[in-house]
Write a protein that holds these residues in place. Sequence first.
Motif, mmCIF file in Angstrom:
data_model
loop_
_atom_site.group_PDB
_atom_site.id
_atom_site.type_symbol
_atom_site.label_atom_id
_atom_site.label_comp_id
_atom_site.label_asym_id
_atom_site.label_seq_id
_atom_site.Cartn_x
_atom_site.Cartn_y
_atom_site.Cartn_z
ATOM 1 N N LEU A 52 1.883 -2.004 -14.742
ATOM 2 C CA LEU A 52 2.222 -0.696 -14.369
ATOM 3 C C LEU A 52 1.607 -0.099 -12.607
ATOM 4 C CD1 LEU A 52 3.376 0.786 -17.829
ATOM 5 C CD2 LEU A 52 4.952 -0.044 -15.982
ATOM 6 N N ASN A 53 0.136 -0.194 -12.954
ATOM 7 C CA ASN A 53 -1.028 -0.053 -12.021
ATOM 8 C C ASN A 53 0.240 -0.625 -10.188
ATOM 9 O OD1 ASN A 53 -2.129 1.816 -13.275
ATOM 10 N ND2 ASN A 53 -3.671 0.902 -14.409
ATOM 11 N N ALA A 54 -0.040 -1.992 -10.746
ATOM 12 C CA ALA A 54 0.510 -2.359 -9.456
ATOM 13 C C ALA A 54 1.162 -2.331 -8.437
ATOM 14 C CB ALA A 54 0.792 -4.427 -9.698
ATOM 15 N N ILE A 55 2.223 -1.426 -9.733
ATOM 16 C CA ILE A 55 4.478 -0.689 -9.133
ATOM 17 C C ILE A 55 3.353 0.662 -8.828
ATOM 18 C CG2 ILE A 55 5.779 -0.037 -9.880
ATOM 19 C CD1 ILE A 55 6.067 -2.128 -12.218
ATOM 20 N N VAL A 56 2.898 1.549 -9.382
ATOM 21 C CA VAL A 56 2.564 1.801 -8.325
ATOM 22 C C VAL A 56 1.097 2.041 -7.055
ATOM 23 C CG1 VAL A 56 0.332 4.353 -8.331
ATOM 24 C CG2 VAL A 56 2.148 3.472 -10.471
ATOM 25 N N ASP A 57 0.519 1.297 -7.326
ATOM 26 C CA ASP A 57 0.152 0.828 -5.794
ATOM 27 C C ASP A 57 0.775 0.792 -4.917
ATOM 28 O OD1 ASP A 57 -2.338 1.603 -6.652
ATOM 29 O OD2 ASP A 57 -3.431 -0.850 -7.065
ATOM 30 N N LEU A 58 2.062 0.138 -5.541
ATOM 31 C CA LEU A 58 2.827 -0.844 -4.571
ATOM 32 C C LEU A 58 3.600 0.650 -4.083
ATOM 33 C CD1 LEU A 58 4.586 -3.040 -2.889
ATOM 34 C CD2 LEU A 58 6.083 -3.400 -5.139
ATOM 35 N N VAL A 59 4.332 1.550 -5.072
ATOM 36 C CA VAL A 59 5.142 1.818 -4.530
ATOM 37 C C VAL A 59 4.897 3.537 -3.955
ATOM 38 C CG1 VAL A 59 7.246 1.458 -5.952
ATOM 39 C CG2 VAL A 59 5.359 3.698 -6.378
ATOM 40 N N GLU A 60 3.550 3.660 -3.882
ATOM 41 C CA GLU A 60 3.223 4.807 -2.924
ATOM 42 C C GLU A 60 3.533 4.381 -1.386
ATOM 43 O OE1 GLU A 60 -0.296 7.326 -5.847
ATOM 44 O OE2 GLU A 60 -0.635 5.299 -4.319
ATOM 45 N N THR A 61 2.875 3.324 -0.909
ATOM 46 C CA THR A 61 2.879 2.564 0.657
ATOM 47 C C THR A 61 4.137 2.939 0.297
ATOM 48 O OG1 THR A 61 1.084 1.221 -0.067
ATOM 49 C CG2 THR A 61 2.155 0.902 1.661
ATOM 50 N N HIS A 62 5.209 1.559 -0.736
ATOM 51 C CA HIS A 62 6.201 1.916 -0.150
ATOM 52 C C HIS A 62 7.435 2.985 0.365
ATOM 53 C CE1 HIS A 62 9.936 -0.302 -0.314
ATOM 54 N NE2 HIS A 62 10.695 0.501 -1.560
ATOM 55 N N PHE A 63 7.255 4.082 -0.341
ATOM 56 C CA PHE A 63 8.091 5.209 -0.511
ATOM 57 C C PHE A 63 8.118 6.171 0.945
ATOM 58 C CE2 PHE A 63 8.555 5.493 -5.114
ATOM 59 C CZ PHE A 63 9.756 5.000 -5.125
ATOM 60 N N ALA A 64 6.681 6.109 1.335
ATOM 61 C CA ALA A 64 5.363 6.973 2.602
ATOM 62 C C ALA A 64 6.208 5.623 3.785
ATOM 63 C CB ALA A 64 4.372 6.604 1.803
ATOM 64 N N ILE A 65 6.643 4.264 3.625
ATOM 65 C CA ILE A 65 7.085 4.110 4.901
ATOM 66 C C ILE A 65 8.201 3.741 4.694
ATOM 67 C CG2 ILE A 65 7.321 1.298 4.771
ATOM 68 C CD1 ILE A 65 5.131 0.902 4.377
ATOM 69 N N GLU A 66 9.586 4.282 3.966
ATOM 70 C CA GLU A 66 11.201 4.904 4.088
ATOM 71 C C GLU A 66 10.594 6.021 4.593
ATOM 72 O OE1 GLU A 66 13.242 2.030 0.535
ATOM 73 O OE2 GLU A 66 12.992 4.060 -0.272
ATOM 74 N N GLU A 67 10.397 6.960 3.434
ATOM 75 C CA GLU A 67 10.460 8.500 4.518
ATOM 76 C C GLU A 67 10.573 8.508 5.152
ATOM 77 O OE1 GLU A 67 8.506 10.269 1.348
ATOM 78 O OE2 GLU A 67 9.209 9.557 -0.936
ATOM 79 N N ARG A 68 8.757 7.590 5.625
ATOM 80 C CA ARG A 68 8.854 8.001 7.617
ATOM 81 C C ARG A 68 9.866 7.628 8.237
ATOM 82 N NH1 ARG A 68 5.696 4.816 11.299
ATOM 83 N NH2 ARG A 68 5.600 6.515 12.610
ATOM 84 N N MET A 69 10.692 6.529 7.975
ATOM 85 C CA MET A 69 11.182 6.141 8.515
ATOM 86 C C MET A 69 13.002 6.409 8.313
ATOM 87 S SD MET A 69 11.416 2.666 9.746
ATOM 88 C CE MET A 69 12.924 1.994 9.906
ATOM 89 N N LEU A 70 12.947 7.351 7.552
ATOM 90 C CA LEU A 70 14.156 8.121 7.110
ATOM 91 C C LEU A 70 14.107 9.306 8.386
ATOM 92 C CD1 LEU A 70 14.324 7.997 3.227
ATOM 93 C CD2 LEU A 70 16.116 6.729 4.662
ATOM 94 N N SER A 71 12.483 9.994 8.021
ATOM 95 C CA SER A 71 12.912 11.862 8.312
ATOM 96 C C SER A 71 13.215 10.786 10.196
ATOM 97 C CB SER A 71 11.365 11.673 8.227
ATOM 98 O OG SER A 71 11.131 13.112 9.299
ATOM 99 N N LEU A 72 11.566 10.016 10.440
ATOM 100 C CA LEU A 72 12.399 9.297 11.805
ATOM 101 C C LEU A 72 13.302 9.334 12.827
ATOM 102 C CD1 LEU A 72 9.525 7.258 12.462
ATOM 103 C CD2 LEU A 72 9.370 9.196 14.202
#
Length: 138
Positions: A52-72
Amino acid sequence: METIPLWDASMSVGNAEIDEQHRQLLALNQRAAELIANTHGTHTRKEIRRVLNAIVDLVETHFAIEERMLSLNGCPNLAEHKAEHDRYIELLADLIHASMLKDLKLKKVASLLAEYIQHHLQEMDMGCREYLREKPTT
Ligand SMILES: [Fe+2]
Ligand SMILES: [Fe+2]
């Protein structure tokens, strides 16, 4: 046990980095579901928490990348998309909490999480793929 599909090319959003993160995310979710289905004692619970901690680490990066792209790229439903990301983090937090308390609801939260990740990837992310695609660098 919840069966979580593994990533395949039909799930591609046209962005190699995001696709790779989705592949890892599905594999980690599948691993968590397997462990939760076979919970036996402290050792397994610790292992569940590690995944679960590995999932949290991954999604923190992943969601930030997606949200940045979606916003741009001016995605019209960015707020709705971000709300689903936040909800996933809340579900993960519930699951980590339940795993620490030896909570019997562990399996229930896990099935919610499995349902959620499939829905989010297949509907929300795929629905936004036009805004997640790699743009040619010119
Ligand atoms: Fe995603
Ligand atoms: Fe997303």
